[in-house]
Design a protein around this motif. Structure first.
Motif, mmCIF file in Angstrom:
data_model
loop_
_atom_site.group_PDB
_atom_site.id
_atom_site.type_symbol
_atom_site.label_atom_id
_atom_site.label_comp_id
_atom_site.label_asym_id
_atom_site.label_seq_id
_atom_site.Cartn_x
_atom_site.Cartn_y
_atom_site.Cartn_z
ATOM 1 N N MET A 42 9.905 15.666 -32.831
ATOM 2 C CA MET A 42 10.808 14.537 -32.600
ATOM 3 C C MET A 42 10.041 13.392 -31.939
ATOM 4 N N ALA A 43 10.209 12.188 -32.459
ATOM 5 C CA ALA A 43 9.474 11.030 -31.955
ATOM 6 C C ALA A 43 9.937 10.682 -30.537
ATOM 7 N N MET A 44 9.015 10.164 -29.742
ATOM 8 C CA MET A 44 9.307 9.735 -28.376
ATOM 9 C C MET A 44 10.326 8.597 -28.415
ATOM 10 N N GLU A 45 11.247 8.611 -27.487
ATOM 11 C CA GLU A 45 12.276 7.575 -27.428
ATOM 12 C C GLU A 45 11.895 6.505 -26.413
ATOM 13 N N LEU A 46 12.374 5.308 -26.659
ATOM 14 C CA LEU A 46 12.177 4.218 -25.696
ATOM 15 C C LEU A 46 12.985 4.493 -24.435
ATOM 16 N N ASN A 47 12.418 4.183 -23.268
ATOM 17 C CA ASN A 47 13.197 4.313 -22.043
ATOM 18 C C ASN A 47 13.969 3.011 -21.793
ATOM 19 N N ASN A 48 14.647 2.926 -20.653
ATOM 20 C CA ASN A 48 15.583 1.814 -20.428
ATOM 21 C C ASN A 48 14.896 0.447 -20.433
ATOM 22 N N TYR A 49 13.800 0.297 -19.684
ATOM 23 C CA TYR A 49 13.179 -1.035 -19.631
ATOM 24 C C TYR A 49 12.509 -1.363 -20.968
ATOM 25 N N GLN A 50 12.008 -0.346 -21.665
ATOM 26 C CA GLN A 50 11.413 -0.591 -22.978
ATOM 27 C C GLN A 50 12.471 -1.061 -23.983
ATOM 28 N N LYS A 51 13.657 -0.494 -23.894
ATOM 29 C CA LYS A 51 14.759 -0.958 -24.767
ATOM 30 C C LYS A 51 15.097 -2.415 -24.464
ATOM 31 N N GLN A 52 15.055 -2.786 -23.175
ATOM 32 C CA GLN A 52 15.348 -4.182 -22.818
ATOM 33 C C GLN A 52 14.288 -5.112 -23.393
ATOM 34 N N VAL A 53 13.022 -4.702 -23.349
ATOM 35 C CA VAL A 53 11.958 -5.518 -23.943
ATOM 36 C C VAL A 53 12.193 -5.681 -25.443
ATOM 37 N N MET A 54 12.635 -4.621 -26.114
ATOM 38 C CA MET A 54 12.924 -4.715 -27.557
ATOM 39 C C MET A 54 14.106 -5.663 -27.813
ATOM 40 N N ARG A 55 15.094 -5.627 -26.920
ATOM 41 C CA ARG A 55 16.219 -6.566 -27.062
ATOM 42 C C ARG A 55 15.740 -8.000 -26.866
ATOM 43 N N ASP A 56 14.825 -8.198 -25.899
ATOM 44 C CA ASP A 56 14.258 -9.537 -25.688
ATOM 45 C C ASP A 56 13.527 -10.018 -26.939
ATOM 46 N N LEU A 57 12.755 -9.132 -27.545
ATOM 47 C CA LEU A 57 12.006 -9.499 -28.753
ATOM 48 C C LEU A 57 12.962 -9.890 -29.879
ATOM 49 N N SER A 58 14.004 -9.091 -30.077
ATOM 50 C CA SER A 58 14.982 -9.401 -31.134
ATOM 51 C C SER A 58 15.685 -10.728 -30.865
ATOM 52 N N ALA A 59 16.030 -10.962 -29.596
ATOM 53 C CA ALA A 59 16.704 -12.222 -29.248
ATOM 54 C C ALA A 59 15.792 -13.409 -29.530
ATOM 55 N N TYR A 60 14.503 -13.251 -29.196
ATOM 56 C CA TYR A 60 13.561 -14.343 -29.460
ATOM 57 C C TYR A 60 13.403 -14.571 -30.964
ATOM 58 N N LEU A 61 13.294 -13.507 -31.739
ATOM 59 C CA LEU A 61 13.158 -13.634 -33.199
ATOM 60 C C LEU A 61 14.375 -14.332 -33.795
ATOM 61 N N ASP A 62 15.564 -14.023 -33.277
ATOM 62 C CA ASP A 62 16.782 -14.714 -33.733
ATOM 63 C C ASP A 62 16.680 -16.212 -33.451
ATOM 64 N N CYS A 63 16.175 -16.562 -32.260
ATOM 65 C CA CYS A 63 16.026 -17.982 -31.907
ATOM 66 C C CYS A 63 15.023 -18.674 -32.830
ATOM 67 N N VAL A 64 13.956 -17.973 -33.187
ATOM 68 C CA VAL A 64 12.959 -18.543 -34.100
ATOM 69 C C VAL A 64 13.593 -18.813 -35.462
ATOM 70 N N ASN A 65 14.378 -17.869 -35.936
ATOM 71 C CA ASN A 65 14.983 -18.039 -37.267
ATOM 72 C C ASN A 65 16.080 -19.096 -37.284
ATOM 73 N N ARG A 66 16.699 -19.339 -36.123
ATOM 74 C CA ARG A 66 17.731 -20.384 -36.045
ATOM 75 C C ARG A 66 17.149 -21.749 -35.741
ATOM 76 N N GLY A 67 16.009 -21.775 -35.016
ATOM 77 C CA GLY A 67 15.480 -23.034 -34.499
ATOM 78 C C GLY A 67 14.775 -23.868 -35.552
ATOM 79 N N THR A 68 14.635 -25.140 -35.252
ATOM 80 C CA THR A 68 13.941 -26.052 -36.162
ATOM 81 C C THR A 68 12.425 -25.972 -35.970
#
Length: 568
Positions: free
Chosen positions: A1-27
């Motif tokens: 079974m693959a290692m799971e992300l812990n709590n702060y690592q999940k938050q970093v992944m959420r930050d990355l996704s949020a930034y990518l969303d901003c890139v795709n929306r931004g000019t």
């Protein structure tokens, strides 16, 4: 079974996704940066996070700031799928993974190629097992690397900065810039010839990588600060650049800060670092051996009630010398043998001698408990069993621990131990200027992404003090004795008898459940309680969830007095 992300690592992944969303929306990348931080109520520019640094043409270039031991490589593996999902569909799924040194290159290739390793398992999980990992040599030889394989799977190219980073006027001396008949099929597929580098053969590996517009992962990115490094990244024509480091450059675009206390809470690191000062280098050696023996007895007792196997290791940091170092290492080794340490438990690691080669220090079959080095254990060397850093610098010399302090911080198995002494790390010195030593410890912690809050200190015959809130000058001093000219000759029988007596005492204290009678461990446990109380107290305050770097930049306003009682 693959290692799971812990709590702060999940938050970093959420930050990355949020930034990518901003890139795709931004000019553009500047507006995306402002939108991302505005959503966190943090200003950009004056008084907030720095403005976006657009050093890479057309490609988002961001950084994750994660302290040493925080799982940067695993987080990078977890990021790849997210980034590709945010890019235009149909793009070749190619990653260029850049590392600063040969030791990290070897380590990264080994872990990403091993289908049983959590890093590779994460990639296999996200890409349905269709993953190819390539060395520079495999790419240059066209070994299972073709337009067909690139279309069918995730292609991870692990390379060193040195293989790509060079003045463009001298690039023909690097093989990646030279004509390569093994890659001629790629040249047939080049549609956008404008993407190619001028004055470089179409079949050169750099042209192939440019055309594939890879995601670039820059490991230990603080080593890639120069103009040549920026040129290296631009030459790859990336679609996205992800920096990984504990100590970002000032001009880094940091999207996620991980606070050191998060690593402690997730049992990733051995904190605090407890620093002891002794009067002589001989007492440093004696105390390091006795402390290691006490910790090992705790480890044996913990394993007997269900814990995992741990064999604590001491790193002896020898005094650097001009010329031949062998006398220094031989003398330390002789002292250890004279105290009854078996030779097979001692290893030397220098630029010339490498007793660690081929050794799996985490294996129960490995006997090594003492490693003698100067600064050979830097980035890329990893052993969570290393618990004690013992500096054997002269009393009047500067204690130079910052290079290797990070090597003792990782917690074995990222799992909290039932015995608290197995959750801490230890530094023993014999410095006449203990304040200066502590400053070096803080520099070492800073270079691993931690701070002055993360150590505790005890000078000779001085009551324990907590880490200073201001400069280390606040600590009391002991008058320095005369400097030792050299390590003394050893009366082996006397030392051996004292060592054996101390070992028996440690074994008996474990059986009796009185380990705290060991004064060094008793002091360490007191310090750990203070440290954890501070963490718990901080967790109960407002804004505690944000790392200090971001917390200090948030828009904060004083509450009106009439609401204070109700809010409390």
């Amino acid at each position: 079974m693959a290692m799971e992300l812990n709590n702060y690592q999940k938050q970093v992944m959420r930050d990355l996704s949020a930034y990518l969303d901003c890139v795709n929306r931004g000019t553009n990348l500047f507006s995306a940066w402002r939108e991302y931080w505005f959503s966190k109520d943090v200003a950009v520019g004056l008084g907030g996070v720095p403005s976006y640094n657009n050093s890479i043409e057309r490609a988002p270039h961001v950084c994750m700031k994660v302290p040493t031991g925080g799982g940067k490589t695993f987080m990078a593996c977890a990021s790849v799928r997210r980034i590709f999902d945010a890019l235009p569909t149909g793009k070749p799924q190619v990653v260029v993974w850049l590392v600063p040194s040969d030791s990290i290159l070897t380590q990264t290739i080994r872990t990403l190629s091993n289908v049983d390793h959590p890093y590779r398992q994460r990639l296999d999980q996200d890409f349905a097992g269709r993953v190819g990992v390539y060395t520079k040599e495999m790419l240059l030889n066209g070994q299972n690397f073709s337009p067909d394989t690139v279309r069918e799977m995730l292609t991870v190219c692990v390379m060193s900065y040195g293989s790509l980073r060079i003045d463009s006027r001298k690039k023909d001396v690097r093989k990646v810039y030279q004509e390569n008949g093994n890659l001629f099929r790629f040249a047939e597929y080049f549609k956008d010839t404008q993407a190619l580098l001028a004055d470089t053969p179409d079949t050169a590996l750099i042209q192939v990588l440019r055309h594939l517009e890879p995601i670039v992962v820059v490991d230990e990115s603080h080593n890639a600060e120069s103009k040549l490094s920026t040129e290296m990244l631009n030459n790859l024509n990336p679609s996205f650049v992800l920096d990984l480091t504990a100590t970002p450059r000032k001009n880094s675009n940091i999207i996620s800060y991980v606070d050191a206390r998060e690593l402690k809470k997730e049992h990733m690191v051995k904190l605090p670092v407890v620093v002891y000062n002794r009067t002589t280098r001989q007492s440093v050696i004696q105390d390091a051996i006795q402390l290691r023996g006490s910790i090992e007895q705790e480890a044996i007792a913990a394993e007997a009630v269900g814990g995992k196997y741990i064999r604590p290791i001491v790193l002896f940091q020898a005094q650097p010398r001009t010329g031949d170092n062998s006398d220094t290492f031989d003398k330390i080794k002789a002292m250890l043998v004279g105290m009854g340490i078996p030779k097979n438990q001692i290893a030397v690691k220098t630029s010339d001698v490498d007793d660690l080669k081929g050794q799996n220090l985490m294996s129960r079959d490995c006997e090594i408990r003492y490693i003698i080095t100067v600064n050979a254990l830097k980035e890329g060397w990893d052993c969570p069993f290393a618990y004690i850093l013992a500096s054997l610098a002269n009393r009047t010399s500067t204690v130079d621990v910052e290079q290797i302090l990070g090597r003792v911080l990782r917690l074995p198995y990222t799992q909290k131990n039932s015995s608290e002494v197995l959750n801490l790390s230890y530094v023993i010195t014999s410095s006449a200027d203990f304040h200066q030593t502590l400053e070096k410890v803080v520099v070492g912690l800073n270079s691993a992404g931690f701070s002055s809050r993360d150590y505790r200190a005890q000078d000779v015959d001085v009551p324990i003090t907590t880490a200073p809130t201001q400069e280390p000058e606040q600590l009391p001093l002991v008058p320095p004795p005369a400097d030792e000219p050299d390590l003394p000759e050893v009366d082996g029988s006397d030392l051996k008898a004292r060592f054996e007596a101390a070992t028996k005492e440690a074994e008996q204290s474990v059986q009796d459940g009185t380990m705290q009678s060991d004064p060094m461990l008793s002091q360490a446990l007191q310090q750990n309680k203070t440290y954890e109380d501070e963490i718990n107290q901080a967790d109960n305050t407002a804004l505690s969830q944000a790392p200090s770097e971001v917390r200090n930049k948030m828009n904060q306003f004083r509450m009106n007095e009439e609401f204070a009682d109700e809010a409390a």
